[in-house]
Design a protein around this motif. Structure first.
Motif, PDB file in Angstrom:
ATOM      1  N   ALA A 312     -88.719  67.711  -5.839  1.00 39.19           N
ATOM      2  CA  ALA A 312     -88.626  67.050  -7.144  1.00 39.19           C
ATOM      3  C   ALA A 312     -87.411  66.123  -7.209  1.00 39.19           C
ATOM      4  N   LYS A 313     -86.323  66.534  -6.531  1.00 41.97           N
ATOM      5  CA  LYS A 313     -85.110  65.707  -6.537  1.00 41.97           C
ATOM      6  C   LYS A 313     -85.352  64.384  -5.819  1.00 41.97           C
ATOM      7  N   ILE A 314     -86.121  64.420  -4.728  1.00 42.34           N
ATOM      8  CA  ILE A 314     -86.443  63.193  -3.996  1.00 42.34           C
ATOM      9  C   ILE A 314     -87.159  62.208  -4.925  1.00 42.34           C
ATOM     10  N   LEU A 315     -88.134  62.745  -5.687  1.00 40.63           N
ATOM     11  CA  LEU A 315     -88.884  61.878  -6.589  1.00 40.63           C
ATOM     12  C   LEU A 315     -88.025  61.397  -7.756  1.00 40.63           C
ATOM     13  N   ALA A 316     -87.234  62.313  -8.334  1.00 39.52           N
ATOM     14  CA  ALA A 316     -86.398  61.944  -9.485  1.00 39.52           C
ATOM     15  C   ALA A 316     -85.350  60.907  -9.105  1.00 39.52           C
ATOM     16  N   THR A 317     -84.764  61.064  -7.917  1.00 40.39           N
ATOM     17  CA  THR A 317     -83.741  60.120  -7.448  1.00 40.39           C
ATOM     18  C   THR A 317     -84.307  58.709  -7.331  1.00 40.39           C
ATOM     19  N   ASN A 318     -85.594  58.614  -7.104  1.00 36.14           N
ATOM     20  CA  ASN A 318     -86.251  57.316  -6.977  1.00 36.14           C
ATOM     21  C   ASN A 318     -86.991  56.912  -8.254  1.00 36.14           C
ATOM     22  N   GLN A 319     -86.560  57.518  -9.381  1.00 32.78           N
ATOM     23  CA  GLN A 319     -87.086  57.183 -10.716  1.00 32.78           C
ATOM     24  C   GLN A 319     -88.609  57.347 -10.822  1.00 32.78           C
ATOM     25  N   ILE A 320     -89.133  58.386 -10.189  1.00 30.49           N
ATOM     26  CA  ILE A 320     -90.565  58.678 -10.292  1.00 30.49           C
ATOM     27  C   ILE A 320     -90.763  59.818 -11.279  1.00 30.49           C
ATOM     28  N   ASN A 321     -91.546  59.549 -12.310  1.00 33.88           N
ATOM     29  CA  ASN A 321     -91.771  60.528 -13.370  1.00 33.88           C
ATOM     30  C   ASN A 321     -92.968  61.424 -13.018  1.00 33.88           C
ATOM     31  N   ILE A 322     -92.749  62.733 -12.987  1.00 39.92           N
ATOM     32  CA  ILE A 322     -93.807  63.700 -12.681  1.00 39.92           C
ATOM     33  C   ILE A 322     -94.445  64.191 -13.977  1.00 39.92           C
ATOM     34  N   LYS A 323     -95.753  64.167 -14.027  1.00 38.38           N
ATOM     35  CA  LYS A 323     -96.462  64.665 -15.201  1.00 38.38           C
ATOM     36  C   LYS A 323     -96.623  66.182 -15.155  1.00 38.38           C
ATOM     37  N   ASN A 324     -96.943  66.715 -13.964  1.00 42.03           N
ATOM     38  CA  ASN A 324     -97.173  68.147 -13.810  1.00 42.03           C
ATOM     39  C   ASN A 324     -96.941  68.527 -12.364  1.00 42.03           C
ATOM     40  N   ILE A 325     -96.409  69.719 -12.156  1.00 43.16           N
ATOM     41  CA  ILE A 325     -96.169  70.185 -10.789  1.00 43.16           C
ATOM     42  C   ILE A 325     -96.317  71.698 -10.749  1.00 43.16           C
ATOM     43  N   GLY A 326     -96.928  72.210  -9.693  1.00 41.61           N
ATOM     44  CA  GLY A 326     -97.088  73.660  -9.611  1.00 41.61           C
ATOM     45  C   GLY A 326     -97.803  74.107  -8.351  1.00 41.61           C
ATOM     46  N   ILE A 327     -97.702  75.399  -8.078  1.00 39.73           N
ATOM     47  CA  ILE A 327     -98.316  76.004  -6.902  1.00 39.73           C
ATOM     48  C   ILE A 327     -99.806  76.249  -7.159  1.00 39.73           C
ATOM     49  N   ILE A 328    -100.644  75.948  -6.161  1.00 36.65           N
ATOM     50  CA  ILE A 328    -102.075  76.227  -6.223  1.00 36.65           C
ATOM     51  C   ILE A 328    -102.335  77.545  -5.497  1.00 36.65           C
ATOM     52  N   HIS A 329    -102.862  78.537  -6.194  1.00 38.58           N
ATOM     53  CA  HIS A 329    -103.099  79.854  -5.594  1.00 38.58           C
ATOM     54  C   HIS A 329    -104.507  79.997  -5.020  1.00 38.58           C
ATOM     55  N   ASN A 330    -105.480  79.323  -5.590  1.00 40.01           N
ATOM     56  CA  ASN A 330    -106.853  79.391  -5.071  1.00 40.01           C
ATOM     57  C   ASN A 330    -107.206  78.025  -4.507  1.00 40.01           C
ATOM     58  N   ARG A 331    -107.169  77.904  -3.155  1.00 42.05           N
ATOM     59  CA  ARG A 331    -107.354  76.602  -2.529  1.00 42.05           C
ATOM     60  C   ARG A 331    -108.515  76.635  -1.546  1.00 42.05           C
ATOM     61  N   GLU A 332    -109.626  77.217  -1.923  1.00 46.16           N
ATOM     62  CA  GLU A 332    -110.742  77.341  -0.993  1.00 46.16           C
ATOM     63  C   GLU A 332    -111.214  75.986  -0.481  1.00 46.16           C
TER      64      GLU A 332
END
Length: 365
Positions: A312-332
């Protein structure tokens, strides 16, 4: 207890990913494998994931602490007779099939029963084969375990801890419950997606206008129809009872909504779509706005302190706004551990370049 030797029968996407994960976390464990696909074996040996490869099932597998059955569901059953001479408290058999009833019934009257723990990692991809296997496919994914009633609980706990050490989230179920759940959330959706694709194909005109303009909802709901036809043929044949129950339930539901549309039942129709929206919106990491384009990527990520923060720091440092972020538990049928959404296309494209520059493995939808 950490096993010294683990065997694989079948080294496709799932078997290969489990092997790569074990090799990444426990490089000192000896991994051996049998597969009819010589190219897969050769590549696994070249990558030093598998120490010894076999073109037949030999007695060498008897010295494995765990043997993972990773061949197609019906093929796995063909190996049971041979494996029955290997098993014991120091040799546990597990599988990775998405249907458990048939193999459990086959095992019930064999010497395998006290030493079999069914398994189903809820991870995968539309792609298949060892060449698409990754050492992070299991990361933070649910991993269903269906031990037979005869297995010593200490053995189950030991295997559960081993699966947990690979980065997965183990859940213990009985095999009938597992098959009903997967029929509902996985098997039926695939049948519906394929059925809808075939319907549109049959209804389209010679100029294929429907195919040309297909987008949005159609592509979203039918993406999983691109999965392996052979795999889904076998799933339908092996989980027939549960799938038929759910098809009957869906037909009844479809008949009901058909009747309500025909009678212009305004209140029912509003409740129908509102109820579906509310439930769908309650699932992890979904977009609550109706039918917009979703700008999202999936990224392999080791489950360690500060992993998400560093990305997230890499993206924030480059002024990229994240809408949503999270772990995917079911990735069939979705690659990548971490799911990231953006507000616009430009942010997505910029993130792809940045993360790959920092040596992250990133997948576009």
């Amino acid at each position: 207890m950490k096993p010294e030797k683990i065997g694989f029968i079948g080294l496709g996407l799932i078997g290969g990913s489990i092997a790569k994960t074990i090799h990444r976390i426990y490089p000192e464990i000896s991994l051996i494998a049998y597969d009819v696909d010589k190219k897969a074996l050769s590549l696994a040996k070249k990558e030093q994931v598998i120490s010894t490869v076999y073109d037949n099932l030999t007695e060498d597998f008897a010295s494995c602490h765990y043997i993972f059955l990773c061949a197609p569901v019906q093929k796995n059953e063909d190996f049971l007779k041979k494996l029955s001479s290997f098993v014991g408290k120091n040799c546990i058999i597990t599988d990775v099939g998405s249907v458990k009833t048939t193999i459990h019934k086959k095992i019930a009257s064999t010497p395998l029963a006290p030493f079999f723990i069914g398994g189903h990692p809820m991870a995968g991809s539309e792609k298949s084969g060892y060449k698409h296997a990754t050492p992070y496919l299991l990361e933070n994914a649910y991993y269903i375990l269906t031990p037979t009633s005869e297995v010593d609980w200490k053995i189950v706990q030991e295997f559960q801890q081993f699966i947990c050490s690979l980065g997965s989230i183990p859940i213990i179920l009985n095999y009938q419950e597992h098959d009903f759940i997967t029929a509902a959330i996985s098997h039926l959706p695939h049948i519906l997606a394929s059925g809808l694709v075939n319907l549109i194909k049959d209804l389209d005109n010679q100029d294929e206008i429907m195919k040309r303009v297909a987008a949005g909802g159609f592509k979203d709901i039918t993406r999983i129809a691109s999965s392996s036809p052979i795999m889904w043929q076998q799933i339908c044949l092996t989980n027939q009872e549960q799938i038929l129950k759910l098809i009957d339930a869906f037909i009844a539901s479809l008949e009901q909504i058909k009747t309500k549309i025909a009678s212009s039942h305004e209140n029912f129709l509003l409740d129908f779509f509102q109820s579906a929206k509310d439930y769908r919106d309650s699932l992890p990491l979904i977009n609550s706005v109706s039918l917009p384009k979703v700008y999202e990527i999936y990224c392999d990520l080791v489950d360690e302190i500060g992993g998400i923060a560093a990305l997230a720091k890499i993206l924030a440092t480059n002024q990229i706004n994240i809408k949503n972020i999270g772990i995917i538990h079911n990735r069939e049928f979705q690659e990548g551990v971490l799911h990231i959404e953006f507000y616009e296309e430009e942010a997505l494209q910029k993130s792809l370049l940045l993360l790959r520059k920092h040596h992250y493995t990133v997948y576009e939808r």
